[in-house]
Design an enzyme around this catalytic site. Structure first.
Site, short mmCIF file in Angstrom:
data_model
loop_
_atom_site.label_atom_id
_atom_site.label_comp_id
_atom_site.label_asym_id
_atom_site.label_seq_id
_atom_site.Cartn_x
_atom_site.Cartn_y
_atom_site.Cartn_z
N HIS A 65 48.33 42.55 73.25
CA HIS A 65 47.12 41.79 72.92
C HIS A 65 47.38 40.36 73.40
O HIS A 65 48.13 39.61 72.77
CB HIS A 65 46.90 41.82 71.40
CG HIS A 65 45.73 40.99 70.94
ND1 HIS A 65 44.58 41.53 70.40
CD2 HIS A 65 45.53 39.65 70.94
CE1 HIS A 65 43.74 40.57 70.10
NE2 HIS A 65 44.30 39.41 70.41
N ASN B 164 41.27 40.44 81.28
CA ASN B 164 40.68 39.78 82.45
C ASN B 164 41.65 39.30 83.52
O ASN B 164 41.24 39.16 84.67
CB ASN B 164 39.85 38.58 81.99
CG ASN B 164 38.65 39.02 81.18
OD1 ASN B 164 37.78 39.71 81.70
ND2 ASN B 164 38.61 38.65 79.92
N LYS C 282 32.52 32.90 61.70
CA LYS C 282 31.97 33.78 62.75
C LYS C 282 31.35 34.98 62.06
O LYS C 282 31.90 35.46 61.06
CB LYS C 282 33.10 34.29 63.65
CG LYS C 282 33.50 33.34 64.73
CD LYS C 282 34.37 34.09 65.74
CE LYS C 282 35.50 33.20 66.18
NZ LYS C 282 36.65 33.86 66.74
N HIS D 292 47.22 40.32 64.29
CA HIS D 292 46.34 41.05 65.22
C HIS D 292 46.32 42.54 64.90
O HIS D 292 46.04 43.37 65.77
CB HIS D 292 46.79 40.92 66.69
CG HIS D 292 46.72 39.54 67.26
ND1 HIS D 292 47.72 39.02 68.05
CD2 HIS D 292 45.79 38.58 67.16
CE1 HIS D 292 47.40 37.79 68.42
NE2 HIS D 292 46.23 37.49 67.88
N ARG E 196 37.36 39.56 57.45
CA ARG E 196 38.69 39.50 58.04
C ARG E 196 39.55 38.61 57.14
O ARG E 196 39.16 37.48 56.83
CB ARG E 196 38.62 38.89 59.43
CG ARG E 196 39.98 38.70 60.02
CD ARG E 196 39.95 37.87 61.27
NE ARG E 196 41.30 37.74 61.78
CZ ARG E 196 41.73 36.67 62.42
NH1 ARG E 196 40.94 35.65 62.62
NH2 ARG E 196 42.96 36.61 62.86
N GLU F 125 37.51 43.66 67.42
CA GLU F 125 37.98 43.55 66.04
C GLU F 125 36.83 43.64 65.04
O GLU F 125 36.98 44.20 63.96
CB GLU F 125 38.75 42.24 65.86
CG GLU F 125 40.10 42.29 66.55
CD GLU F 125 40.81 40.96 66.65
OE1 GLU F 125 40.47 40.17 67.54
OE2 GLU F 125 41.70 40.70 65.83
N ARG G 231 51.14 27.91 71.44
CA ARG G 231 52.33 28.20 70.63
C ARG G 231 53.52 28.52 71.52
O ARG G 231 53.36 29.20 72.55
CB ARG G 231 52.08 29.37 69.69
CG ARG G 231 51.01 29.10 68.66
CD ARG G 231 50.91 30.26 67.67
NE ARG G 231 49.62 30.23 67.02
CZ ARG G 231 48.77 31.25 67.00
NH1 ARG G 231 49.09 32.40 67.56
NH2 ARG G 231 47.62 31.13 66.39
N ARG H 162 42.53 30.28 82.61
CA ARG H 162 41.80 30.10 83.87
C ARG H 162 42.16 28.78 84.55
O ARG H 162 42.27 28.70 85.78
CB ARG H 162 40.29 30.18 83.61
CG ARG H 162 39.84 31.60 83.31
CD ARG H 162 38.51 31.66 82.66
NE ARG H 162 38.57 31.14 81.29
CZ ARG H 162 37.65 31.33 80.37
NH1 ARG H 162 36.57 32.02 80.66
NH2 ARG H 162 37.79 30.84 79.16
N ASN I 205 34.22 36.36 59.58
CA ASN I 205 35.56 35.85 59.90
C ASN I 205 35.52 34.34 59.63
O ASN I 205 34.98 33.57 60.41
CB ASN I 205 35.88 36.13 61.37
CG ASN I 205 37.26 35.64 61.76
OD1 ASN I 205 37.95 34.99 60.98
ND2 ASN I 205 37.65 35.93 62.98
P1 AMP Z 1 40.98 35.21 73.44
O1 AMP Z 1 41.85 34.39 72.53
O2 AMP Z 1 41.21 36.67 73.36
O3 AMP Z 1 39.53 34.82 73.36
O4 AMP Z 1 41.42 34.80 74.94
C1 AMP Z 1 41.30 33.50 75.44
C2 AMP Z 1 42.05 33.40 76.76
O5 AMP Z 1 41.49 34.33 77.69
C3 AMP Z 1 41.96 32.02 77.41
O6 AMP Z 1 43.25 31.60 77.87
C4 AMP Z 1 41.06 32.27 78.60
O7 AMP Z 1 41.36 31.44 79.69
C5 AMP Z 1 41.37 33.71 78.95
N1 AMP Z 1 40.29 34.31 79.74
C6 AMP Z 1 39.02 34.55 79.35
N2 AMP Z 1 38.30 35.05 80.39
C7 AMP Z 1 39.15 35.13 81.44
C8 AMP Z 1 39.03 35.55 82.81
N3 AMP Z 1 37.88 36.01 83.28
N4 AMP Z 1 40.13 35.49 83.60
C9 AMP Z 1 41.30 35.05 83.11
N5 AMP Z 1 41.48 34.62 81.84
C10 AMP Z 1 40.43 34.65 81.03
#
Ligand code: AMP
Length: 398
Positions: A208, A335, A14, A180, A91, A384, A241, A285, A7
């Site tokens: 997603h 999460n 990656k 996605h 990708r 993915e 965004r 978070r 990727n």
């Molecule tokens: P991604 O783009 O799929 O990697 O998601 C990134 C987002 O997932 C970020 O806003 C992170 O804060 C959130 N994220 C990752 N781990 C957690 C968690 N344990 N609890 C809440 N949000 C999370």
């Protein structure tokens, strides 16, 4: 079959080496700051074993070579020779209308990808650089392009056409493409299995929700509508965004602050969403922490975020005239308990019932609706890279 999944971004790369038999990643990693000073993180079976190592990485060719060196390294390697790599899966962000499925990469395919550069100027050229760099390093290994947009090529015209003069579609292919797609395809298949549904006769919605986010309506296994558009800027509120806004806001701000269209686009892509609304952060978070500490803007942002997702889900229930099951996936979807709970609460009218205990679980396949919920809701972790490896194997073995 051992498939190297790549990727490639403009200054990053990656990778994962996946054994398609066990569907496990033997090694994974990330080259960053390519063209600057170069940093390599290499993990074996999920364990970080080399971190932030400075490497001279003047270009992607050198980065690919460094990755291959790691894979066969005596100490950190996972294969004894590069000949064990049987295929490379790339990708590719934008396949325009030309690619409705993954393809073996040929010179013609590369040209067709290049012809989509206009539609994804930040991504497609980088993807092509990665393809060329791998071709140089592994000239005899078949390579496959897996497109973010391909899964959504099944959308009907009424879903992908915008309410603007038709000639913009005819002349420049301005339409909804959606992104996605690899994740939406992977997750919808798994969702049907988990919910005990026949994919070919099901109405599914996949949320997603990561730093970038999109919601997709999947009817009978095909994408029939999705929230991202010509670019990934449209749709739900995202990390940085804006998601969908009144387009007149652009002109309004441009006049007020004497900004160019490029500056406005930077604001909408990089300074908006959770980050811009909360004034705090793009990371969920930190937003949660801000809200817990009583920050009013963080609270409003969280509410608006949940609301924007719920509205798309509602729209897609209408688009499909029903829904059988819903999935939450990606960093936030997998999460963030409060997000899925918040969205599910808006869907009570559909007979969605939250399983409070299950809803507390994170990052694993789990049903978060009750057994008697009319619509089943699941967390389905996305993968993915595995989806790309599967597609690659299928095409190479044909
Ligand atoms: P991604 O783009 O799929 O990697 O998601 C990134 C987002 O997932 C970020 O806003 C992170 O804060 C959130 N994220 C990752 N781990 C957690 C968690 N344990 N609890 C809440 N949000 C999370």
């Amino acid at each position: 079959m051992k498939v190297l999944v790549i990727n490639c971004g403009s200054s990053s790369l990656k990778y994962q080496l996946i054994d398609t038999k066990t569907e496990q990643a033997l090694a994974s990693g990330l080259c960053e700051r390519i063209g600057i000073d170069g940093q390599l993180t290499h993990k074996v079976a999920g364990k970080k074993i080399k971190d932030e190592e400075k490497n001279a990485m003047p270009n992607h060719e050198v980065a690919v070579q460094l990755v291959l060196d790691e894979l066969v390294d005596k100490e950190y390697g996972v294969i004894s020779s590069l000949q064990e790599i049987e295929a490379v899966g790339h990708r590719v962000v934008h396949g325009g209308e030309q690619f409705a499925a993954s393809v073996i990469i040929t010179d013609e395919v590369k040209e067709a990808i290049e012809s989509c550069n206009d539609l994804a100027p930040l991504h497609n050229p980088a993807n092509l650089i990665g393809i060329d760099a791998c071709k140089k390093a592994l000239p005899n290994v078949p390579m496959v392009a897996v497109f973010d947009t391909a899964f959504h090529q099944t959308m009907p015209e009424k879903a992908y056409m915008y309410g603007i003069p038709y000639r913009y579609y005819e002349e420049y292919k301005v339409r909804r493409y959606g992104f996605h797609g690899t994740s939406h395809s992977f997750v919808s298949k798994r969702l049907a299995e988990l919910a005990g549904l026949d994919l070919k006769q099901s109405k599914l919605i996949v949320c997603h929700i990561g730093n970038g986010g999109s919601v997709t309506a999947v009817k009978n296994g095909e994408s029939v509508d999705t929230s991202m558009g010509l670019t990934p800027l449209e749709g739900i509120i995202m990390g940085t965004r804006s998601g969908s806004i009144d387009p007149a806001i652009m002109e309004f701000i441009a006049h007020k602050e004497k900004k160019s269209i490029d500056e406005i686009m930077t604001i909408l892509n990089k300074e908006s969403g959770l980050s811009g609304m909360s004034g705090l952060t793009s990371d969920f978070r930190d937003l949660r922490k801000g809200k817990a500490e009583g920050n009013k803007q963080a609270e409003i942002t969280m509410d608006a975020f949940i609301y924007s997702i719920a509205k798309y889900v509602g729209a897609y229930v209408a688009a499909m005239n029903g829904v059988d099951a819903i999935a939450f996936t990606a960093g936030i979807g997998e999460n963030a308990i409060e997000i899925r709970k918040g969205v599910m609460e808006y869907l009570g009218y559909l007979g969605v019932k939250v399983d409070e205990a299950a809803c507390e679980k994170t990052g694993e396949e789990v049903m978060v609706s009750t057994a008697d919920s009319k619509v089943k809701v699941f967390i389905v972790p996305t993968n993915e890279e595995l989806a790309i490896a599967r597609e690659t194997r299928c095409l190479v073995e044909k």
